[in-house]
Design a protein around this motif. Structure first.
Motif, PDB file in Angstrom:
ATOM      1  N   GLN A  21      16.149  43.608   8.022  1.00 17.59           N
ATOM      2  CA  GLN A  21      16.992  43.026   9.066  1.00 17.59           C
ATOM      3  C   GLN A  21      17.100  43.852  10.332  1.00 17.59           C
ATOM      4  OE1 GLN A  21      20.723  42.129   7.180  1.00 17.59           O
ATOM      5  NE2 GLN A  21      19.792  40.672   5.778  1.00 17.59           N
ATOM      6  N   THR A  22      16.757  45.119  10.291  1.00 11.98           N
ATOM      7  CA  THR A  22      16.894  45.962  11.481  1.00 11.98           C
ATOM      8  C   THR A  22      15.614  46.779  11.669  1.00 11.98           C
ATOM      9  OG1 THR A  22      17.788  47.870  10.282  1.00 11.98           O
ATOM     10  CG2 THR A  22      19.397  46.214  11.070  1.00 11.98           C
ATOM     11  N   PRO A  23      15.401  47.271  12.886  1.00  9.69           N
ATOM     12  CA  PRO A  23      14.252  48.162  13.091  1.00  9.69           C
ATOM     13  C   PRO A  23      14.310  49.396  12.191  1.00  9.69           C
ATOM     14  CG  PRO A  23      15.085  47.407  15.196  1.00  9.69           C
ATOM     15  CD  PRO A  23      16.075  46.945  14.148  1.00  9.69           C
ATOM     16  N   GLU A  24      15.510  49.902  11.939  1.00 12.75           N
ATOM     17  CA  GLU A  24      15.660  51.081  11.087  1.00 12.75           C
ATOM     18  C   GLU A  24      15.241  50.780   9.647  1.00 12.75           C
ATOM     19  OE1 GLU A  24      18.097  49.910  13.206  1.00 12.75           O
ATOM     20  OE2 GLU A  24      17.769  51.447  14.735  1.00 12.75           O
ATOM     21  N   GLU A  25      15.676  49.627   9.122  1.00 12.80           N
ATOM     22  CA  GLU A  25      15.252  49.236   7.770  1.00 12.80           C
ATOM     23  C   GLU A  25      13.742  49.092   7.711  1.00 12.80           C
ATOM     24  OE1 GLU A  25      19.040  46.562   6.183  1.00 12.80           O
ATOM     25  OE2 GLU A  25      17.154  45.562   6.629  1.00 12.80           O
ATOM     26  N   CYS A  26      13.184  48.485   8.718  1.00 13.50           N
ATOM     27  CA  CYS A  26      11.740  48.274   8.763  1.00 13.50           C
ATOM     28  C   CYS A  26      10.999  49.611   8.780  1.00 13.50           C
ATOM     29  CB  CYS A  26      11.400  47.438   9.994  1.00 13.50           C
ATOM     30  SG  CYS A  26       9.842  46.575   9.879  1.00 13.50           S
ATOM     31  N   LEU A  27      11.454  50.512   9.622  1.00 10.06           N
ATOM     32  CA  LEU A  27      10.821  51.828   9.703  1.00 10.06           C
ATOM     33  C   LEU A  27      10.907  52.565   8.374  1.00 10.06           C
ATOM     34  CD1 LEU A  27       9.399  54.046  11.281  1.00 10.06           C
ATOM     35  CD2 LEU A  27      11.657  54.827  12.042  1.00 10.06           C
ATOM     36  N   ARG A  28      12.090  52.560   7.750  1.00  8.13           N
ATOM     37  CA  ARG A  28      12.239  53.252   6.463  1.00  8.13           C
ATOM     38  C   ARG A  28      11.311  52.656   5.408  1.00  8.13           C
ATOM     39  NH1 ARG A  28      17.993  52.765   7.300  1.00  8.13           N
ATOM     40  NH2 ARG A  28      18.024  51.418   5.473  1.00  8.13           N
ATOM     41  N   PHE A  29      11.229  51.336   5.367  1.00 14.10           N
ATOM     42  CA  PHE A  29      10.360  50.678   4.389  1.00 14.10           C
ATOM     43  C   PHE A  29       8.897  51.061   4.627  1.00 14.10           C
ATOM     44  CE2 PHE A  29       7.597  47.087   3.225  1.00 14.10           C
ATOM     45  CZ  PHE A  29       7.783  47.109   1.848  1.00 14.10           C
ATOM     46  N   PHE A  30       8.452  50.940   5.874  1.00  8.90           N
ATOM     47  CA  PHE A  30       7.054  51.238   6.158  1.00  8.90           C
ATOM     48  C   PHE A  30       6.731  52.718   5.988  1.00  8.90           C
ATOM     49  CE2 PHE A  30       6.970  46.982   7.924  1.00  8.90           C
ATOM     50  CZ  PHE A  30       5.739  46.542   7.463  1.00  8.90           C
TER      51      PHE A  30
END
Length: 97
Positions: A21-30
């Motif tokens: 849902q957020t750029p931060e979540e996306c970055l952590r996942f990737f």
């Protein structure tokens, strides 16, 4: 390029990405999913797509991104003949600015 339906594993990955849902979540996942070099390579390809879409020439794109002209050519083929994945992302990011 022809759209191919993903196998079950790839579909699960895509569905998982869509839950972020957020750029931060996306970055952590990737960062968990990919190596630093894999992430850098993907970001360079998207940057190349952006520059190609802005009519930059291959040599300028290679200088800016560090990508080979062969990789830039592949990105260009995807832009012109692919499944519009790059264009979808580029257009949506541009609208959010």
């Amino acid at each position: 390029m022809e759209y191919r339906k993903p196998d079950d594993s790839l579909e699960y990955l895509i569905r998982g990405i869509l839950t972020l849902q957020t750029p931060e979540e996306c970055l952590r996942f990737f960062q968990d999913l990919c190596t630093a070099s894999e992430l850098q390579e993907m970001s360079r390809r998207l940057q190349a797509a952006k520059l190609l879409n802005q009519n930059y020439i291959y040599s300028e794109i290679a200088d800016r991104t560090g990508l080979s002209t062969a990789t830039i050519s592949r990105v260009n083929r995807c832009l012109k003949f692919g499944n519009d994945g790059y264009l979808t992302v580029l257009n949506r990011v541009a609208r959010k600015k």
